[in-house]
Write an enzyme that holds these catalytic residues in place. Structure first.
Site, mmCIF file in Angstrom:
data_model
loop_
_atom_site.group_PDB
_atom_site.id
_atom_site.type_symbol
_atom_site.label_atom_id
_atom_site.label_comp_id
_atom_site.label_asym_id
_atom_site.label_seq_id
_atom_site.Cartn_x
_atom_site.Cartn_y
_atom_site.Cartn_z
ATOM 1 C CG PHE A 138 -2.032 1.473 0.788
ATOM 2 C CD1 PHE A 138 -3.514 0.811 0.106
ATOM 3 C CD2 PHE A 138 -1.705 2.582 1.503
ATOM 4 C CE1 PHE A 138 -4.416 2.190 0.360
ATOM 5 C CE2 PHE A 138 -2.517 3.466 1.348
ATOM 6 C CZ PHE A 138 -4.005 3.392 0.683
ATOM 7 C CG ASP A 223 5.227 3.184 1.404
ATOM 8 O OD1 ASP A 223 5.332 4.511 3.205
ATOM 9 O OD2 ASP A 223 4.987 3.575 0.977
ATOM 10 C CE LYS A 252 -0.448 5.126 7.942
ATOM 11 N NZ LYS A 252 -1.459 5.738 7.610
HETATM 12 C C1 LIG Z 1 2.930 1.935 4.292
HETATM 13 C C2 LIG Z 1 2.024 3.463 3.595
HETATM 14 N N1 LIG Z 1 2.434 3.850 2.362
HETATM 15 C C3 LIG Z 1 1.818 5.392 1.802
HETATM 16 C C4 LIG Z 1 0.211 6.012 2.596
HETATM 17 C C5 LIG Z 1 -0.158 6.597 2.471
HETATM 18 O O1 LIG Z 1 -0.637 7.338 2.773
HETATM 19 P P1 LIG Z 1 -1.619 8.769 3.241
HETATM 20 O O2 LIG Z 1 -1.895 8.269 3.687
HETATM 21 O O3 LIG Z 1 -1.273 9.591 4.487
HETATM 22 O O4 LIG Z 1 -1.377 9.856 1.858
HETATM 23 C C6 LIG Z 1 -0.120 4.853 3.811
HETATM 24 C C7 LIG Z 1 -0.855 5.173 4.323
HETATM 25 O O5 LIG Z 1 -1.497 3.710 4.971
HETATM 26 C C8 LIG Z 1 1.044 3.436 3.789
HETATM 27 O O6 LIG Z 1 0.639 2.494 4.573
#
Ligand SMILES: Cc1ncc(COP(=O)(O)O)c(C=O)c1O
Length: 402
Positions: A138, A223, A252
């Site tokens: 994700f 990520d 986050k």
């Molecule tokens: C690993 C990871 N990357 C990216 C995101 C996306 O972040 P945002 O919701 O701040 O765009 C998330 C959100 O859960 C995530 O867990």
């Protein structure tokens, strides 16, 4: 107005892309939240791994208030002192040298995607455009981040996706090796898959990913939107593996709920995005950066990374006990304070989450059938015990699928 009256208004005015739980929250302190009817909840969800220092932290609230009165926004046409101080702090605390600030995790991954392609273009290899990411990953919901996200259910009806992106099974280094070539710009992996179901890869997976990228001349990005900033019991999630990526995405927990994202990269990528190739109006504004600086101070004063490590071990032992005692819980997994229990196939995950919530404990689901714990990093043993006891009562007689 009570919960129902407010939700009626929301149902008339919101777009229908969310399905929130049926209560309206209005106040929080530490790991406790309160709804508009005065009901208290133990928050072991932490705004989905965001509220790192706890709700209503007086020091953070004061820092945001003071900065709001001093300077909130100037745009990136000018330097601001808070963003400079934050970049310096992050350079001190991580293996990275260069930072770009944005507003969310998706935006951070968008920036990494663009940076990867533009870096190779600038290095005389414009044919290197392919990005490789993992299945069940994700990375966010904007089109680039969504295209990197390896979950077809999120792509449905939204195509075409951004081109030249391949997905390979997570934790399968042979599959990664087969996909990476001299056309690969970068590989993007979560050091631990959060949304995908709190999946910790085997110990040598990230190390092999590093070697595969080095052999092919591709960049390796992590990520760390969910795993970064103390969540896994180390400041950065990749520290568990000892593997150094060329860059990573953050968001986050970085400002404990104040919107801020970042990419952090090694010096060799300093010139990858020349002026004009990427920008954001709000990114790195003094208010968000002041919040993030204050979060780092609180991390130090309250030893929150250490608490994530030790509290995480305590939580792991508690979850393991639940797996031993209840057949509704099949497996405990995770790192630090990013943990989950895999529910048995016959258990209804959504209904289980709802019953736990009705018992006063907030959690989230990951990967469809994993009950995920991502509490504020200040969570105490007593609070973890309280949450574990509530979950145990539900697991003893769990709601089953039809
Ligand atoms: C690993 C990871 N990357 C990216 C995101 C996306 O972040 P945002 O919701 O701040 O765009 C998330 C959100 O859960 C995530 O867990």
């Amino acid at each position: 107005m009570n919960n129902r009256e407010l939700i009626d208004i929301a149902e008339r005015t919101y777009l229908k892309n969310y399905r929130p739980a049926p209560m309206v929250l209005e106040q929080g302190e530490g790991c406790r939240l309160r709804d508009v009817e005065g009901r208290s909840y133990l928050d072991l969800c932490g705004g989905i791994a965001v509220v790192s220092v706890g709700h209503g932290h007086p020091k953070l609230a004061a820092a945001i208030g003071a900065q709001a009165g001093r300077l909130m926004h100037v745009s990136n046409l000018f330097y601001n002192d808070r963003a400079i101080a934050l970049g310096e702090q992050m350079a001190r605390r991580t293996i990275f040298d260069r930072f770009f600030f944005c507003n969310s995790g998706a935006e951070a991954n968008e920036a990494l995607l663009k940076l990867a392609r533009r870096y190779h273009f600038g290095a005389g290899a414009p044919e290197r455009t392919q990005l490789v990411a993992a299945e069940a990953s994700f990375h966010g919901r904007t089109m680039g981040a969504l295209s990197l996200t390896g979950q077809p259910k999120y792509h449905e009806g939204l195509g075409p996706m951004v081109g030249d992106i391949a997905h390979v099974p997570y934790d399968d280094a042979d599959a990664l090796e087969a996909a990476v070539s001299e056309r690969t710009a970068a590989v993007l992996l979560e050091p631990l898959q959060g949304e995908g179901g709190v999946r910790v890869p085997s110990p040598d997976y990230l190390r092999r990913a590093r070697a595969i990228c080095d052999a092919a001349g591709a960049l390796l990005f992590f990520d760390e939107v969910q795993t970064g900033y103390g969540r896994t019991g180390r400041f950065m999630g990749h520290e568990h593996s000892g593997v150094e990526p060329d860059g990573c995405a953050l968001a986050k927990g970085i400002a404990s709920g104040f919107p801020l994202g970042a990419i952090a990269v090694k010096e060799k990528l300093a010139d990858a995005l020349p002026p004009g190739t990427h920008a954001t109006t709000y990114g790195g504004n003094p208010l968000a950066c002041a919040a993030a600086l204050c979060v780092l101070e609180i991390f130090d004063e309250e030893q929150l990374v250490q608490n994530a490590e030790q509290g995480g071990q305590y939580l792991a032992a508690g979850l393991e006990r639940l797996v031993q005692r209840h057949k509704a819980a099949r497996e405990a997994r995770g790192q630090g304070l990013l943990r989950g229990i895999l529910l048995a196939d016959e258990v209804d995950p959504g209904a289980t989450l709802a019953v736990v919530r009705e018992a006063g404990v907030l959690l989230s689901l990951a990967g469809g059938n994993v009950l995920r714990f991502t509490p504020p990093l200040c969570v105490s043993r007593e609070e973890l015990d309280e949450g574990l006891a509530a979950v145990e009562r539900v697991l003893a007689a769990p709601p089953l699928r039809d």
